[in-house]
Design an enzyme around this catalytic site. Structure first.
Site, mmCIF file in Angstrom:
data_model
loop_
_atom_site.group_PDB
_atom_site.id
_atom_site.type_symbol
_atom_site.label_atom_id
_atom_site.label_comp_id
_atom_site.label_asym_id
_atom_site.label_seq_id
_atom_site.Cartn_x
_atom_site.Cartn_y
_atom_site.Cartn_z
ATOM 1 N N ASP A 1 3.371 8.022 -1.032
ATOM 2 C CA ASP A 1 2.886 7.348 -2.228
ATOM 3 C C ASP A 1 1.718 6.419 -1.889
ATOM 4 O O ASP A 1 0.947 6.706 -0.978
ATOM 5 C CB ASP A 1 4.050 6.622 -2.917
ATOM 6 N N SER A 2 1.591 5.312 -2.613
ATOM 7 C CA SER A 2 0.430 4.441 -2.414
ATOM 8 C C SER A 2 0.363 3.855 -1.006
ATOM 9 O O SER A 2 -0.723 3.590 -0.490
ATOM 10 C CB SER A 2 0.443 3.292 -3.431
#
Lengths: 248, 248
Positions: free
Chosen positions: B16-17
């Site tokens: 993810d981020s």
């Protein structure tokens, strides 16, 4: 079909130690990867100590003629070692400036043969801080080594000039790092860590210039699509919808 | 033959981020690329805001079954968004913990089907600093938003536990980032910039752990060969010799 390759274009960085070290903290290669995040892959092919003569041995391996996934853009960043002075400590790396220009030309022609649309940016060697270089040598080898600088800013400038002229002759992009850095007062310590390699500020100059040149040549990260949907457009209750377009 | 792919193995970062941002200054992805410099390519496939449910839509595109150049090693780093609480601001991203575990299992099984020898490392979500997360939300939206935290450290811990247990069940590598970070006093501000994402110190923890796990699994940068000769072994008068072995 190689889906992975298809989805993300590649940006390749070909050069010497200044390219090899570009993924260290604050490095221009890593910053470029972040700029093109989710849009292009940045592949580093930096070889510390290499000059253009030795780079030619790698050329056909790194850029294979039958490679279906040629980079969309490549930086060619040599010269710092070619410009090492004959008769001094690093003379093994010296390549005469005419041969340097000819070698760069061969590299560019090879890339153009692989992909006529590839964006190619020649980058000149950075300026040399001879005092910083001497201090660095003394810190490594003590007082007894290197009475004369192995590299001079003047010599680096001769190579830089040939690099820029070649780019003009061939109609490709170039970054005159040698001149650009010297526009800033105190460039010697601000941009160079040991008289030759780059500080984070020096890396930022290269990053900014590469992004500018690529953008002007049509490879602007802002204008490129994400490979997959931004999370904000995914409907939590019906995620399939967002993926139907880009992933079917 | 794809020479380029053949010469350098790939390490792929899927997440993810916290993976997407890993090439920012001080980021763990860039540091990993530097660790494996001239030995492996680090490819980032980080998608901010994504949970494992949405990651499944990308799986077969990022890791194609007919891809001859499967990564030698992959990090799978999800959970921070799956663990967003239902009924709070980020509930759109929530995935129940049983489904999270099942989704991770599907990802691992897919990678194992592509390459039975791939080194796979599951990374748990980091701990959550709820106070830091609230401060961050207030800085963005003012006093009127988010009276209750969207993520709690306790919930992240539940997901982390399932991640580690799954890795054990499947006999693959894992990094318990949730526990590891909390061993350090002041982890809330030392390792987290907004209660969730990583500071350079937090990035350094991830980098160190990934290098450790990969090395223990047999992918130690120190033991891997350079793709091309180190410049110090190139004879200035007879460079062909050094290249004859590795480049013929």
């Amino acid at each position: 079909m190689d889906v992975k390759t298809k989805m993300r274009p590649q940006i390749l960085l070909f050069g010497d130690s200044i390219t090899e070290q570009s993924f260290r903290s604050g490095g221009w290669g890593a910053a470029l990867a972040d700029t093109y995040s989710r849009k292009a892959d940045v592949i580093v092919r930096g070889y510390g100590g290499y000059n253009t003569r030795w780079a030619l041995f790698l050329l056909h391996h790194i850029f294979a003629m039958d490679n279906r996934s040629a980079p969309v853009a490549t930086t060619i960043f040599f010269g710092a070692n070619d410009a090492a002075l004959p008769g001094r400590n690093s003379e093994r790396q010296n390549v005469p400036v005419e041969e340097y220009r000819d070698n760069l030309k061969k590299i560019v022609q090879h890339l153009q043969a692989i992909s006529p649309t590839m964006i190619i940016a020649l980058i000149t060697p950075p300026p040399i801080d001879e005092k910083g270089r001497m201090e660095f040598a003394r810190s490594l080898y003590g007082e007894n080594t290197m009475k004369l600088p192995e590299r001079t800013n003047e010599a680096a400038g001769v190579y830089a000039k040939q690099c820029i002229e070649l780019a003009k002759d061939m109609g490709i992009n170039s970054i005159d790092l040698w001149s650009k850095m010297q526009e800033t007062d105190g460039w010697q310590k601000t941009f160079l860590s040991d008289g030759l390699h780059l500080t984070p500020e020096g890396n930022a100059v290269v990053h900014k210039e590469v992004v500018r040149v690529f953008s002007e040549a049509g490879l602007s990260a802002e204008d490129m699509p994400y490979d997959f949907p931004h999370h904000s457009i995914i409907d939590g209750k019906n995620p399939e919808k967002a993926f139907r377009v880009q992933c079917s």
